[in-house]
Design a protein around this motif. Sequence first.
Motif, PDB file in Angstrom:
ATOM      1  N   ILE A 183       0.824  -1.205   0.000  1.00  0.00           N
ATOM      2  CA  ILE A 183       0.000   0.000   0.000  1.00  0.00           C
ATOM      3  C   ILE A 183       0.863   1.262   0.000  1.00  0.00           C
ATOM      4  CG2 ILE A 183      -1.740   1.255   1.339  1.00  0.00           C
ATOM      5  CD1 ILE A 183      -2.841  -1.518   2.192  1.00  0.00           C
ATOM      6  N   VAL A 185       1.266   3.939   1.405  1.00  0.00           N
ATOM      7  CA  VAL A 185       0.856   5.284   1.813  1.00  0.00           C
ATOM      8  C   VAL A 185       0.290   5.332   3.227  1.00  0.00           C
ATOM      9  CG1 VAL A 185       0.454   6.250  -0.477  1.00  0.00           C
ATOM     10  CG2 VAL A 185      -1.351   4.922   0.616  1.00  0.00           C
ATOM     11  N   GLU A 234      -2.288  19.166   6.093  1.00  0.00           N
ATOM     12  CA  GLU A 234      -2.916  18.527   4.937  1.00  0.00           C
ATOM     13  C   GLU A 234      -2.567  17.030   4.873  1.00  0.00           C
ATOM     14  OE1 GLU A 234      -5.364  19.339   3.084  1.00  0.00           O
ATOM     15  OE2 GLU A 234      -5.174  17.597   1.781  1.00  0.00           O
ATOM     16  N   GLU A 237      -4.959  15.390   7.159  1.00  0.00           N
ATOM     17  CA  GLU A 237      -6.305  15.338   6.568  1.00  0.00           C
ATOM     18  C   GLU A 237      -6.378  14.218   5.525  1.00  0.00           C
ATOM     19  OE1 GLU A 237      -8.805  17.083   7.519  1.00  0.00           O
ATOM     20  OE2 GLU A 237      -8.053  18.915   8.448  1.00  0.00           O
ATOM     21  N   PHE A 238      -5.312  14.114   4.724  1.00  0.00           N
ATOM     22  CA  PHE A 238      -5.282  13.073   3.685  1.00  0.00           C
ATOM     23  C   PHE A 238      -5.310  11.684   4.322  1.00  0.00           C
ATOM     24  CE2 PHE A 238      -2.618  10.315   0.843  1.00  0.00           C
ATOM     25  CZ  PHE A 238      -3.615  10.082  -0.082  1.00  0.00           C
ATOM     26  N   ASP A 241      -8.777  10.976   5.413  1.00  0.00           N
ATOM     27  CA  ASP A 241      -9.599  10.646   4.239  1.00  0.00           C
ATOM     28  C   ASP A 241      -9.339   9.214   3.775  1.00  0.00           C
ATOM     29  OD1 ASP A 241     -10.770  13.159   4.134  1.00  0.00           O
ATOM     30  OD2 ASP A 241      -9.365  13.940   2.651  1.00  0.00           O
ATOM     31  N   LEU A 242      -8.060   8.869   3.768  1.00  0.00           N
ATOM     32  CA  LEU A 242      -7.673   7.538   3.297  1.00  0.00           C
ATOM     33  C   LEU A 242      -8.247   6.454   4.219  1.00  0.00           C
ATOM     34  CD1 LEU A 242      -5.904   6.516   1.002  1.00  0.00           C
ATOM     35  CD2 LEU A 242      -3.979   6.515   2.574  1.00  0.00           C
ATOM     36  N   ASP A 244     -10.843   6.686   5.986  1.00  0.00           N
ATOM     37  CA  ASP A 244     -12.299   6.654   5.756  1.00  0.00           C
ATOM     38  C   ASP A 244     -12.640   5.804   4.534  1.00  0.00           C
ATOM     39  OD1 ASP A 244     -12.990   8.164   7.885  1.00  0.00           O
ATOM     40  OD2 ASP A 244     -13.275  10.026   6.781  1.00  0.00           O
ATOM     41  N   THR A 245     -11.837   5.957   3.475  1.00  0.00           N
ATOM     42  CA  THR A 245     -12.146   5.174   2.264  1.00  0.00           C
ATOM     43  C   THR A 245     -11.893   3.690   2.515  1.00  0.00           C
ATOM     44  OG1 THR A 245      -9.945   5.349   1.297  1.00  0.00           O
ATOM     45  CG2 THR A 245     -11.516   7.041   0.671  1.00  0.00           C
ATOM     46  N   LEU A 246     -10.872   3.386   3.299  1.00  0.00           N
ATOM     47  CA  LEU A 246     -10.550   1.967   3.530  1.00  0.00           C
ATOM     48  C   LEU A 246     -11.570   1.306   4.433  1.00  0.00           C
ATOM     49  CD1 LEU A 246      -6.691   2.101   3.944  1.00  0.00           C
ATOM     50  CD2 LEU A 246      -8.038   1.502   1.952  1.00  0.00           C
ATOM     51  N   ALA A 248     -14.600   1.845   4.389  1.00  0.00           N
ATOM     52  CA  ALA A 248     -15.909   1.826   3.712  1.00  0.00           C
ATOM     53  C   ALA A 248     -16.245   0.436   3.198  1.00  0.00           C
ATOM     54  CB  ALA A 248     -15.895   2.795   2.548  1.00  0.00           C
TER      55      ALA A 248
END
Lengths: 248, 161
Positions: A183, A185, A234, A237-238, A241-242, A244-246, A248
């Motif tokens: 991954i 990141v 930032e 924040e990223f 966000d990341l 949150d997407t994972l 999901a």
Amino acid sequence: MSLTMTVSPDFSPDHISDWYIFNTCLQRRLDTGIHLELYSGFDEQRKAIANDEIDLIYANPFDAAMLVREKGFSAVARPGGKADEAIVAVSEDSDINDVEELSPGITVVSAEDPEVHLMGMIMLEPADLTRDNIELKQVQNYVLVAKELFRGQADVGFFLAEAYQDLSRMVRSRLRPLIESQISVIHHSLLVGPRLAGRREEIQQRLVEMSEDEKGRGVLDTLGFDAWEPIEQEDTEFMIDLMDTLGA
Amino acid sequence: MEDMRPEDVSGDYREAELTFYDGTRRKVLVTDEEVPYPDGKLIVSRTDTKGVITHANQAFVDMSGYTEDELVGQPHYILRHPDMPREAFADLWNVVENRQQWHGYVKNLRKDGCHYWVYATVIPNVRDGEIVGYTSVRRKPSRRKVEESEALYASMRGEED
């Protein structure tokens, strides 16, 4: 003011003394007393966070997102040259050779590490496996994950890749990785709590400077880091966000 | 946006013309070949509020067949495959502009005319109360989901025609 630092309980037990050495080094550089409190599990650590007992924490991104959103923490730095990856492994004598051979109803063993659990579950998705069609066993640490596998008590297990590599050679010889994430990141980070908000810049600077002298580099090296890299708002924040997407 | 070029495509291909939400038209060249999603990887990209790519990770670059320079600054629909129904993307934009997460199975078109399937999640990046862009993370889908999506999208396209 008495300050307390803690470390995400997913670190290898081999690094306990290294974190004490890091804390001593940080105290000298900040000219501030910091007590290092290490918890044996996530539950215990979460209680301390909920009770506002923690001022500095080296956290996985899953917890970091919660700390930033709910407890007013701010991410300061992350370890350079180090990303969090997960391994899905089976017992060495398992018939399974590919994730896509796994079927609903299997037993998955996972340590109480939300980040690794998330990455592990993502790697099972190609086999149509979700939390609704597996049996989940949660254990305290990665050595117990390994034991559940080679005792035949679970079909697959999730490991933090670093923790897998830290298992003894004998334990690893009884396991077989099916898949390792790439991954790149997702990182742990060091965060400061609200009581240290006014010293955030200073702490960040001292951490980044650590790799600039031999003593600091030695301390970082034992933890397996190249350096501390500064984290800006930032970046945090990223990361949130990341996560949150994972999730999901 | 430039049309796809035959010299970039390997093997037999068919041509299609796509029209995007902003009126842009693009001729795409499509083969039947699927490139398997690599195990254990995540494709991550970020766009501005108009869907123009601002960041692409290495897995994105590798799977798309474009260079990073060719991707950044282009609309995300550079990956649009003609087998995807327009309605799927309309739904995506409706959802994320309402500050919700969107999930779906997407067939993406590569620079070389091949395709790859992903399970995509898109979320709005909210800063100081404003949407400043979107983050998309793609992961490996199961074959069953890909087959279901193929059938669903074929019927949706049939209704669109």
